[in-house]
Design an enzyme around this catalytic site. Structure first.
Site, PDB file in Angstrom:
ATOM      1  N   GLY A 168      36.807  50.599  88.595  1.00 53.22           N
ATOM      2  CA  GLY A 168      38.066  49.800  87.757  1.00 53.22           C
ATOM      3  C   GLY A 168      38.995  50.169  86.776  1.00 53.22           C
ATOM      4  O   GLY A 168      40.309  49.983  86.684  1.00 53.22           O
TER       5      GLY A 168
ATOM      6  N   GLU B 104      39.605  44.700  93.184  1.00 54.17           N
ATOM      7  CA  GLU B 104      37.979  44.322  94.058  1.00 54.17           C
ATOM      8  C   GLU B 104      36.582  45.050  93.284  1.00 54.17           C
ATOM      9  O   GLU B 104      36.493  46.402  93.959  1.00 54.17           O
ATOM     10  CB  GLU B 104      38.296  43.888  95.511  1.00 54.17           C
ATOM     11  CG  GLU B 104      37.627  43.081  95.706  1.00 54.17           C
ATOM     12  CD  GLU B 104      35.928  42.992  96.235  1.00 54.17           C
ATOM     13  OE1 GLU B 104      35.203  42.554  95.667  1.00 54.17           O
ATOM     14  OE2 GLU B 104      36.278  43.282  97.108  1.00 54.17           O
TER      15      GLU B 104
HETATM   16  C1  UN1 Z   1      32.143  43.220  99.583  1.00 50.01           C
HETATM   17  O1  UN1 Z   1      31.650  43.566  98.976  1.00 50.01           O
HETATM   18  O2  UN1 Z   1      32.934  44.392  98.629  1.00 50.01           O
HETATM   19  O3  UN1 Z   1      32.420  37.534 102.194  1.00 50.01           O
HETATM   20  C2  UN1 Z   1      32.576  42.546 100.744  1.00 50.01           C
HETATM   21  C3  UN1 Z   1      31.742  38.898 102.126  1.00 50.01           C
HETATM   22  C4  UN1 Z   1      32.331  39.652 102.654  1.00 50.01           C
HETATM   23  C5  UN1 Z   1      33.007  41.197 102.631  1.00 50.01           C
HETATM   24  C6  UN1 Z   1      32.498  41.382 101.474  1.00 50.01           C
HETATM   25  N1  UN1 Z   1      33.201  39.223 103.831  1.00 50.01           N
HETATM   26  O4  UN1 Z   1      29.718  38.557 101.066  1.00 50.01           O
END
Ligand code: UN1
Length: 509
Positions: free
Chosen positions: A245, A262
């Protein structure tokens, strides 16, 4: 315990790909090897897209966007509806691919496919709810309003650990918003990406949508970097490490693009003295050891009150000692392999640093099934008791390594929770309502996801997903995350027949 052989995994993969409509021969070539962490072996050699091919793909995506943006949003929703139906039909195939490439256990792989189906449902509803506001104009006989328009090509860079759900959060929402998608999946999970893309292409063809609404770019970091630099990509949505990122964010910003990041997490739960400890242990074991600790939301720290910390630590250690670690294709397994040896190296190095700072290994950390699968990395999840939140605890180690810390008063617990660079997910376990509210308050946990009596992972798609600080600030999936995928136009309409200037400015001649 035995582990599926590579030939067996290979056969499952070939069958699943065929059922999803992927002609594997068309992707054969050099540059990228699909592997399985189940045995650690190579499955197929695929042709990688070089950076020079990115421009052609992005141009095609842009042309598709020019057609797609004028299709009414509820009609765009019909494509996503059909896609969701195909995902449901191919649930087992896609889950097999996720297990083969990411090493997740069957239930979690099916859960990931369900997450795709759920976000498709959400996006279909959204296709009739891309609401703009109207505001009272300060001028007589004027109307002030906003309209949300499609944005353009969305570049999606996804990680191995959620090889399909995170792409679907982006793609389903982007498509109803009138955008098109260029997807650079993780080099570790190319096959699952090809399967999803084939199903989406099929849905698009059946719905009479323009071709190339979603395209996959297989390749490495240089291919991703070219996508990130493409001027025809107004939004880059990237999931991965904070290190990644740190490169992507400034690169996109330099050309005034938008990025939705993210990134990592260093997630904690606070365990208050009033907590239901059965709940704590059950929730924490899933959050820390589920997906072999390889979720960005995985639980990395338990911050327990000094009155309960010994019991919590002992019970977690006991649970970790008996967790079924093994072949993710086998019924009963709860912890599959790490995705590759580097994750194991990172886990070992972190544990060594922790021990050097006074940490005590209460359980786990060792490699298992070495004879059955010498090239795979099956690891028993580890619990370490730490005297303080030392440097290694502040880092995200992407493996099943859980640190237990203690606190005396609640403010200290909140400060420990917030004292890491990341800000993704946090939870408090308490029966004291005021304490729960303090955790959720403005001066409570500083994360994008803050839970009460729930672990840090396994969020539902209906909420906006993402976090603060070094997690990157992006929000994906539910709530109003769709706004990042559209451009907002503020419109003022004058039906007075006169020029009336805002702020009472007089420019009469
Ligand atoms: C991730 O690990 O990039 O809340 C996403 C969670 C899943 C998504 C994780 N619904 O653990």
């Amino acid at each position: 315990m035995a582990v599926s052989g590579t030939a067996e995994v290979n056969a499952r993969v070939v069958t699943a790909l065929k059922r999803c409509g992927v002609d594997l021969a068309a992707f054969a070539g050099d540059g990228l090897t699909a592997r399985t962490p189940v045995t650690g072996a190579a499955l197929f050699d695929l042709r990688a897209h070089g950076p020079e091919e990115v421009d052609e793909v992005v141009d095609a995506a842009h042309r598709a966007f020019l057609a797609w943006r004028t299709v009414p949003a509820p009609v765009r929703g019909l494509l996503v509806k059909r896609f969701g139906a195909l995902l449901t039909e191919h649930r087992a195939d896609l889950a097999a691919l996720v297990t083969a490439e990411a090493g997740k256990i069957e239930s979690e792989s099916l859960g990931e496919v369900q997450e795709m189906v759920d976000v498709c449902d959400f996006a279909v509803g959204l296709s009739r709810q891309l609401y703009g506001r109207t505001m009272p104009s300060e001028r007589p006989e004027h109307r002030l309003m906003e309209t949300w328009h499609p944005l353009g090509v969305v570049g999606v860079i996804s990680a191995f650990n959620f090889p399909v759900a995170v792409w679907a959060w982006n793609a389903a929402v982007a498509l109803v918003c009138g955008d098109t998608v260029v997807w650079k999946p993780s080099e570790l999970t190319p096959l699952t990406a090809l399967a999803c893309a084939a199903l989406l292409d099929r849905a698009a063809a059946e719905c009479g949508a323009p071709p190339r609404l979603n395209q996959v770019l297989l390749g490495g970091a240089d291919t991703g970097a070219r996508l990130v630099d493409s001027p025809l990509v107004p939004l880059v949505s990237a999931t991965g490490s904070t290190r990644m990122g740190r490169e992507v964010g400034p690169q996109v910003a330099a050309r005034f693009g938008r990025s939705l990041l993210e990134l990592g997490g260093n997630n904690a739960v606070v365990v208050a003295p009033s907590a239901d400890l059965d709940l704590v242990v059950n929730a924490a074991v899933f959050a820390a050891a589920g997906t072999a600790g390889q979720r960005c939301t995985s639980l990395r720290r338990v911050i327990a009150h000094e009155d309960v910390v010994d019991e919590v630590a002992d019970r977690l250690a006991a649970a970790f000692r008996t967790l079924p670690v093994g072949d993710p294709f086998q019924d009963g397994t709860l912890v599959g392999p790490l995705v590759r040896g580097a994750a194991h190296d990172a886990m070992r190095a972190a544990a060594e640093r922790a021990v050097a700072r006074g940490g005590v290994v209460l359980a786990g950390g060792g490699r298992e099934l070495v004879d059955a699968a010498p090239e795979a990395y099956y690891i028993r999840p580890a619990v370490l008791r730490m005297p303080e939140q030392s440097a290694v605890v502040l880092e995200e180690t992407f493996a099943p390594l859980l640190y237990v810390l203690s606190y005396q008063d609640f403010a200290e617990a909140v400060a420990l929770q917030n004292g890491v660079p990341h800000g993704l997910s946090a939870g408090v376990f308490t029966r004291d309502q005021a304490e729960a509210e303090r955790f959720l308050a403005a001066d409570g946990a500083d994360c994008g996801i803050v839970n009460v009596n729930i672990g840090t992972s396994g969020a539902e798609i209906g909420g906006a997903f993402g976090g603060e600080k070094e997690t990157g600030g992006g929000r994906e999936s539910g709530s109003d995350a769709w706004r990042a995928y559209m451009r907002r136009a503020t419109n003022t309409v004058n039906f007075s027949g006169r020029v009336a200037l805002a702020q009472g400015v007089d420019f009469s001649r």
